[in-house]
Design a protein around this motif. Structure first.
Motif, PDB file in Angstrom:
ATOM      1  N   THR A   1      57.476  13.162  73.250  1.00  0.00           N
ATOM      2  CA  THR A   1      56.946  14.142  74.199  1.00  0.00           C
ATOM      3  C   THR A   1      56.544  15.453  73.550  1.00  0.00           C
ATOM      4  N   THR A   2      57.270  15.879  72.504  1.00  0.00           N
ATOM      5  CA  THR A   2      57.018  17.196  71.908  1.00  0.00           C
ATOM      6  C   THR A   2      56.649  17.132  70.437  1.00  0.00           C
ATOM      7  N   GLY A   3      56.863  15.986  69.787  1.00  0.00           N
ATOM      8  CA  GLY A   3      56.622  15.894  68.355  1.00  0.00           C
ATOM      9  C   GLY A   3      57.741  16.482  67.529  1.00  0.00           C
ATOM     10  N   GLU A   4      58.849  16.846  68.170  1.00  0.00           N
ATOM     11  CA  GLU A   4      59.963  17.501  67.481  1.00  0.00           C
ATOM     12  C   GLU A   4      61.128  16.524  67.332  1.00  0.00           C
ATOM     13  N   ASP A   5      61.731  16.490  66.151  1.00  0.00           N
ATOM     14  CA  ASP A   5      62.926  15.666  65.921  1.00  0.00           C
ATOM     15  C   ASP A   5      64.121  16.583  65.745  1.00  0.00           C
ATOM     16  N   ARG A   6      65.019  16.535  66.702  1.00  0.00           N
ATOM     17  CA  ARG A   6      66.240  17.336  66.627  1.00  0.00           C
ATOM     18  C   ARG A   6      67.439  16.407  66.739  1.00  0.00           C
ATOM     19  N   PRO A   7      68.219  16.247  65.647  1.00  0.00           N
ATOM     20  CA  PRO A   7      69.399  15.393  65.714  1.00  0.00           C
ATOM     21  C   PRO A   7      70.399  15.828  66.778  1.00  0.00           C
ATOM     22  N   ASP A   8      70.373  17.089  67.167  1.00  0.00           N
ATOM     23  CA  ASP A   8      71.312  17.572  68.183  1.00  0.00           C
ATOM     24  C   ASP A   8      70.716  17.504  69.586  1.00  0.00           C
ATOM     25  N   ALA A   9      69.609  16.793  69.736  1.00  0.00           N
ATOM     26  CA  ALA A   9      68.909  16.757  71.024  1.00  0.00           C
ATOM     27  C   ALA A   9      69.830  16.276  72.134  1.00  0.00           C
ATOM     28  N   LEU A  10      69.852  17.025  73.216  1.00  0.00           N
ATOM     29  CA  LEU A  10      70.632  16.658  74.385  1.00  0.00           C
ATOM     30  C   LEU A  10      69.740  16.250  75.544  1.00  0.00           C
TER      31      LEU A  10
ATOM     32  N   ALA B   1      57.008   9.147  66.503  1.00  0.00           N
ATOM     33  CA  ALA B   1      58.240   8.409  66.747  1.00  0.00           C
ATOM     34  C   ALA B   1      58.210   7.059  66.039  1.00  0.00           C
ATOM     35  N   ARG B   2      57.077   6.372  66.126  1.00  0.00           N
ATOM     36  CA  ARG B   2      56.959   5.085  65.433  1.00  0.00           C
ATOM     37  C   ARG B   2      57.148   5.249  63.924  1.00  0.00           C
ATOM     38  N   GLY B   3      56.620   6.344  63.393  1.00  0.00           N
ATOM     39  CA  GLY B   3      56.723   6.587  61.965  1.00  0.00           C
ATOM     40  C   GLY B   3      58.130   6.874  61.487  1.00  0.00           C
ATOM     41  N   LYS B   4      59.023   7.200  62.418  1.00  0.00           N
ATOM     42  CA  LYS B   4      60.403   7.523  62.048  1.00  0.00           C
ATOM     43  C   LYS B   4      61.349   6.345  62.219  1.00  0.00           C
ATOM     44  N   LEU B   5      60.854   5.224  62.724  1.00  0.00           N
ATOM     45  CA  LEU B   5      61.759   4.131  63.074  1.00  0.00           C
ATOM     46  C   LEU B   5      62.542   3.601  61.882  1.00  0.00           C
ATOM     47  N   HIS B   6      61.889   3.439  60.734  1.00  0.00           N
ATOM     48  CA  HIS B   6      62.604   2.927  59.568  1.00  0.00           C
ATOM     49  C   HIS B   6      63.730   3.872  59.175  1.00  0.00           C
ATOM     50  N   ALA B   7      63.456   5.165  59.185  1.00  0.00           N
ATOM     51  CA  ALA B   7      64.475   6.147  58.829  1.00  0.00           C
ATOM     52  C   ALA B   7      65.642   6.104  59.810  1.00  0.00           C
TER      53      ALA B   7
END
Length: 218
Positions: free
Chosen positions: A127-136, A156-162
């Protein structure tokens, strides 16, 4: 929501919708490995790690077996109403495991997705293009609305392997803390279909996953 279902429904994946959550209980599982013993061993360690690493999340896991006929080997994390994290493993996936260590790793891997906040992070990325591990935001799963963008979906698709390698590392650490050998558990990747290096699918190569496990416990 369709985007999340599409990318998270393969073996050792993370997501699911409540309408597809089976009602079979752990007590119904009868396999060549003692499933209940593995659950009793893994669950408290996974919950303890969750409370340390992600205290903002609900760390009270519900573990269920999908024993519906014809379901493929798969394990995934979803949410029940109220945000309870659900770890679902199919009977075929249990049968695929040959040792308690392998079964423990499968459960710990999907627990690792919740601990890492995969579902809220995917939604935030979409939705935002932002990756936050602490996302609530949007973590309860299924009850919130969101509007993914094409750019966000691509990210999001590009991050799936990681994300998969991250869950592998967390899963390895969980079963090591529970007294199991993660490298013995990694033998399961010698039998699962290998996406191959450079795969554009949801999962990295089996070799990359074994290496992630090795690095996590060395």
């Amino acid at each position: 929501m369709r985007f999340l279902v599409a990318i998270c429904s393969l073996a050792l994946a993370a997501c699911g919708q409540m309408s597809d959550t089976p009602s079979a209980s752990v007590a119904q599982a009868q396999t060549q490995t003692d499933f209940q013993t593995v659950v009793r061993m893994v669950e408290p360690v996974a919950e303890a790690r969750c409370r340390v690493v992600a205290p903002q999340r609900n760390c009270d896991f519900e573990i269920v077996v999908d024993d519906r006929p014809g379901r493929p080997a798969n394990a995934r994390q979803s949410y029940a109403e109220g945000g309870t994290p659900v770890l679902t493993i199919t009977q075929a996936m249990i049968a695929e495991t040959q040792t308690p260590e392998e079964l423990a790793f499968v459960l710990a891997h999907v627990a690792g997705h919740h601990i890492a906040g995969l579902i809220p992070r995917l939604r935030l990325l979409a939705t935002t293009g932002e990756d936050r591990p602490d996302a609530l935001a949007l973590q309860a799963g299924g009850s919130e609305t969101f509007d993914p963008t094409p750019e966000g979906v691509a990210l999001a698709r590009g991050k799936l392997h990681a994300f998969e390698l991250e869950a592998d590392a967390i899963g390895a650490q969980i079963i090591a803390a529970a007294g199991n050998d993660p490298l013995t558990a990694a033998a399961i990747f010698g039998r699962l279909p290998d996406p191959g290096a450079g795969s554009k699918g949801t999962h990295p190569s089996n070799q990359a996953r074994v290496e992630a496990i090795r690095q996590a416990v060395n």
